[in-house]
Write an enzyme that holds these catalytic residues in place. Structure first.
Site, short mmCIF file in Angstrom:
data_model
loop_
_atom_site.label_atom_id
_atom_site.label_comp_id
_atom_site.label_asym_id
_atom_site.label_seq_id
_atom_site.Cartn_x
_atom_site.Cartn_y
_atom_site.Cartn_z
N ASN A 25 2.40 12.19 -14.11
CA ASN A 25 1.03 12.49 -13.68
C ASN A 25 1.00 13.57 -12.61
OD1 ASN A 25 0.46 10.46 -15.42
ND2 ASN A 25 -0.01 8.92 -13.86
N VAL A 26 -0.04 14.37 -12.66
CA VAL A 26 -0.17 15.47 -11.70
C VAL A 26 -1.26 15.17 -10.67
CG1 VAL A 26 0.62 17.18 -13.42
CG2 VAL A 26 -1.84 16.75 -13.17
N ASP A 27 -1.82 13.95 -10.72
CA ASP A 27 -3.00 13.66 -9.90
C ASP A 27 -2.71 13.27 -8.45
OD1 ASP A 27 -2.18 10.92 -10.09
OD2 ASP A 27 -3.39 10.64 -11.90
N HIS B 90 6.00 16.69 -13.92
CA HIS B 90 5.13 17.74 -14.47
C HIS B 90 4.31 18.45 -13.40
CE1 HIS B 90 5.42 15.55 -18.64
NE2 HIS B 90 6.50 16.23 -18.34
N CYS C 200 1.80 31.54 -7.19
CA CYS C 200 1.48 32.94 -7.48
C CYS C 200 2.34 33.43 -8.64
CB CYS C 200 1.74 33.79 -6.24
SG CYS C 200 1.45 35.54 -6.55
N THR D 157 2.49 5.42 -20.73
CA THR D 157 2.77 6.73 -21.34
C THR D 157 2.95 6.56 -22.84
OG1 THR D 157 4.33 8.60 -21.48
CG2 THR D 157 5.24 6.51 -20.68
N SER D 158 2.47 7.56 -23.61
CA SER D 158 2.58 7.49 -25.06
C SER D 158 4.01 7.76 -25.52
CB SER D 158 1.63 8.50 -25.70
OG SER D 158 1.91 9.79 -25.21
C1 BJW Z 1 -2.64 2.52 -20.75
C2 BJW Z 1 -3.86 2.31 -20.13
C3 BJW Z 1 -3.90 1.28 -19.20
C4 BJW Z 1 -4.14 3.95 -21.44
N1 BJW Z 1 -2.81 0.57 -18.95
N2 BJW Z 1 -1.57 1.81 -20.50
C5 BJW Z 1 12.45 17.68 -28.03
C6 BJW Z 1 11.90 17.40 -29.25
C7 BJW Z 1 10.64 17.91 -29.60
C8 BJW Z 1 9.93 18.72 -28.73
C9 BJW Z 1 10.48 18.98 -27.51
C10 BJW Z 1 11.72 18.49 -27.16
N3 BJW Z 1 12.01 18.90 -25.90
C11 BJW Z 1 10.96 19.62 -25.45
C12 BJW Z 1 10.03 19.70 -26.43
C13 BJW Z 1 8.74 20.40 -26.33
C14 BJW Z 1 7.71 19.68 -25.51
C15 BJW Z 1 7.41 18.33 -26.16
O1 BJW Z 1 7.81 17.28 -25.71
N4 BJW Z 1 6.66 18.33 -27.25
C16 BJW Z 1 6.29 17.09 -27.93
C17 BJW Z 1 4.82 16.78 -27.71
C18 BJW Z 1 6.63 17.22 -29.38
N5 BJW Z 1 8.16 19.51 -24.14
C19 BJW Z 1 8.08 20.50 -23.27
O2 BJW Z 1 7.71 21.60 -23.59
C20 BJW Z 1 8.55 20.21 -21.86
N6 BJW Z 1 9.46 21.24 -21.48
C21 BJW Z 1 10.77 21.23 -21.81
O3 BJW Z 1 11.31 20.28 -22.32
O4 BJW Z 1 11.42 22.41 -21.52
C22 BJW Z 1 12.61 22.71 -22.20
C23 BJW Z 1 12.29 22.99 -23.66
C24 BJW Z 1 11.17 23.71 -24.02
C25 BJW Z 1 10.84 23.94 -25.35
C26 BJW Z 1 11.67 23.42 -26.35
C27 BJW Z 1 12.80 22.67 -26.00
C28 BJW Z 1 13.10 22.47 -24.64
C29 BJW Z 1 7.36 20.29 -20.89
C30 BJW Z 1 6.37 19.23 -21.12
C31 BJW Z 1 5.17 19.46 -20.20
C32 BJW Z 1 4.03 18.50 -20.47
N7 BJW Z 1 2.87 18.95 -19.79
C33 BJW Z 1 1.66 18.13 -19.81
C34 BJW Z 1 0.54 18.88 -19.06
C35 BJW Z 1 0.82 18.81 -17.56
C36 BJW Z 1 -0.25 19.48 -16.75
C37 BJW Z 1 -1.59 18.84 -16.87
O5 BJW Z 1 -1.78 17.67 -16.52
O6 BJW Z 1 -2.48 19.54 -17.32
O7 BJW Z 1 1.92 16.87 -19.19
S1 BJW Z 1 1.13 17.67 -21.47
C38 BJW Z 1 0.61 16.04 -21.03
O8 BJW Z 1 1.47 15.06 -21.69
C39 BJW Z 1 0.91 15.90 -19.52
C40 BJW Z 1 1.44 14.51 -19.44
O9 BJW Z 1 2.20 14.34 -18.25
C41 BJW Z 1 2.28 14.40 -20.71
C42 BJW Z 1 2.54 12.99 -21.13
O10 BJW Z 1 1.36 12.31 -21.42
P1 BJW Z 1 1.22 10.77 -21.10
O11 BJW Z 1 1.30 10.56 -19.64
O12 BJW Z 1 2.16 10.01 -21.91
O13 BJW Z 1 -0.29 10.50 -21.50
P2 BJW Z 1 -0.90 10.14 -22.95
O14 BJW Z 1 -2.33 10.41 -22.90
O15 BJW Z 1 -0.13 10.76 -24.03
O16 BJW Z 1 -0.65 8.57 -23.09
C43 BJW Z 1 -1.33 7.63 -22.28
C44 BJW Z 1 -0.79 6.26 -22.62
O17 BJW Z 1 -1.35 5.32 -21.73
C45 BJW Z 1 -1.14 5.77 -24.04
O18 BJW Z 1 0.03 5.27 -24.64
C46 BJW Z 1 -2.16 4.65 -23.80
O19 BJW Z 1 -2.03 3.60 -24.75
C47 BJW Z 1 -1.77 4.17 -22.45
N8 BJW Z 1 -2.84 3.59 -21.65
N9 BJW Z 1 -4.79 3.23 -20.65
C48 BJW Z 1 -1.67 0.85 -19.66
N10 BJW Z 1 -5.07 0.98 -18.56
ZN ZN Z 2 1.66 36.24 -4.32
#
Ligand code: BJW
Ligand code: ZN
Length: 251
Positions: A102-104, A119, A127, A188-189
């Site tokens: 989370n970024v919050d 993240h 910058c 997290t998903s």
């Molecule tokens: C509850 C609830 C309640 C609800 N109680 N539960 C290997 C394989 C395939 C792809 C890749 C790989 N390695 C890297 C990649 C590419 C990519 C990736 O993973 N893609 C996949 C989607 C396929 N990863 C990256 O690019 C990462 N970089 C990296 O690995 O660099 C090296 C590299 C690059 C390229 C290729 C290979 C290597 C960087 C990832 C950056 C993610 N950024 C974001 C945005 C951040 C800024 C912003 O906030 O705007 O991060 S995307 C977004 O998803 C955000 C989150 O942190 C992240 C995860 O989401 P999260 O937290 O899981 O949220 P949700 O909404 O998905 O799920 C919520 C869950 O809560 C659900 O399950 C609900 O059921 C549950 N829930 N209410 C309990 N009350």
């Molecule tokens: Zn600057």
């Protein structure tokens, strides 16, 4: 469910080293939208239009509009019982690491101290020219905010798809997973890498791994314990009634 909660609580009480990974679900009960799912942000917005370096290069104003909207929203939200209970657990367990996607910044607000923000942080700006990083909590940064020292375009200090995570932070997270005895993955998903793999780093290091989520995820089958329910209800139950030993800080 009752048995699973008790089993996990007992494992936490016995453990010296615990690592937790949180995702957007932990902040959902604070009123901050998650990314995926029925009410998720990506329902209304395309991730590729907003959360990639290419999107920012193409249309920085649109990306800033999205982040300004989220800054404004997050700035008005408070931590919830899940955040507070995690901060409490940090005080009860000798070596406790909180890894968050989370970024919050709500974990810090709740009192957690040993936090690894995988993240980035929405209040951080960077910058694009001189790479200076600053914290700025203003709800609105303007349409195309500029760096005070060099005039370069600022970008949100978060990690977008296709960008590398800070290697220092990632290495600390991997070490905390490798070395822990219990790991909890909460709200997290488990689809975004490398975060989603951390639970299995912990498992291959011998830790018991537990998932707390409203629903099952692609990782659920490999978890030792799965608790289906709200983080804001489950985590406080795990942190409550630890008795005297560790509650008084003596453990
Ligand atoms: C509850 C609830 C309640 C609800 N109680 N539960 C290997 C394989 C395939 C792809 C890749 C790989 N390695 C890297 C990649 C590419 C990519 C990736 O993973 N893609 C996949 C989607 C396929 N990863 C990256 O690019 C990462 N970089 C990296 O690995 O660099 C090296 C590299 C690059 C390229 C290729 C290979 C290597 C960087 C990832 C950056 C993610 N950024 C974001 C945005 C951040 C800024 C912003 O906030 O705007 O991060 S995307 C977004 O998803 C955000 C989150 O942190 C992240 C995860 O989401 P999260 O937290 O899981 O949220 P949700 O909404 O998905 O799920 C919520 C869950 O809560 C659900 O399950 C609900 O059921 C549950 N829930 N209410 C309990 N009350
Ligand atoms: Zn600057």
């Amino acid at each position: 469910m009752e048995m699973a909660i008790n089993e996990l609580k007992e494992a936490l009480q016995k453990a010296e080293r615990v690592t937790v990974l949180t995702g957007a679900g932990v902040s959902a009960e604070s009123g901050i939208p998650t990314f995926r799912g029925a009410d998720g942000l990506w329902k209304n917005y395309q991730a590729t239009d907003l959360a990639t370096p290419e999107a920012f290069a193409r249309d920085p104003e649109l990306v800033w509009e999205f982040y300004n909207w989220r800054r404004d929203l997050i700035g008005q939200k408070a931590c919830n019982p899940a955040h507070t209970a995690l901060a409490r657990l940090e005080g009860l367990i000798p070596h406790f690491t909180l890894i968050t996607q989370n970024v919050d910044g709500l974990h810090l607000l709740a009192g957690s101290r040993h936090i690894l923000e995988l993240h980035g942080n929405i209040w951080r700006v960077q910058c694009t020219q001189c790479h200076a990083v600053t914290m700025d909590r203003s709800p609105h940064m303007g349409n195309l905010p500029r760096c005070r020292s060099c005039g370069g375009l600022l970008r949100p200090g978060v990690v977008w798809f296709g960008e590398s995570l800070d290697p220092d932070i990632l290495n600390q997270a991997i070490a905390a997973c490798r070395n822990c005895q219990v790991m909890m993955v909460i709200g997290t998903s488990s689809v975004v890498q490398p975060a989603a793999s951390l639970a299995f780093t912990a498992k291959s290091g011998g830790a018991r791994v537990a998932e707390i989520n409203l629903e099952r995820t692609p990782s659920s089958d490999r978890m030792d314990v799965v608790l289906l329910g709200k983080a804001g209800e489950m985590v406080p139950r795990l942190a409550a009634g630890w008795g005297n030993s560790r509650d008084q800080g003596a453990g």
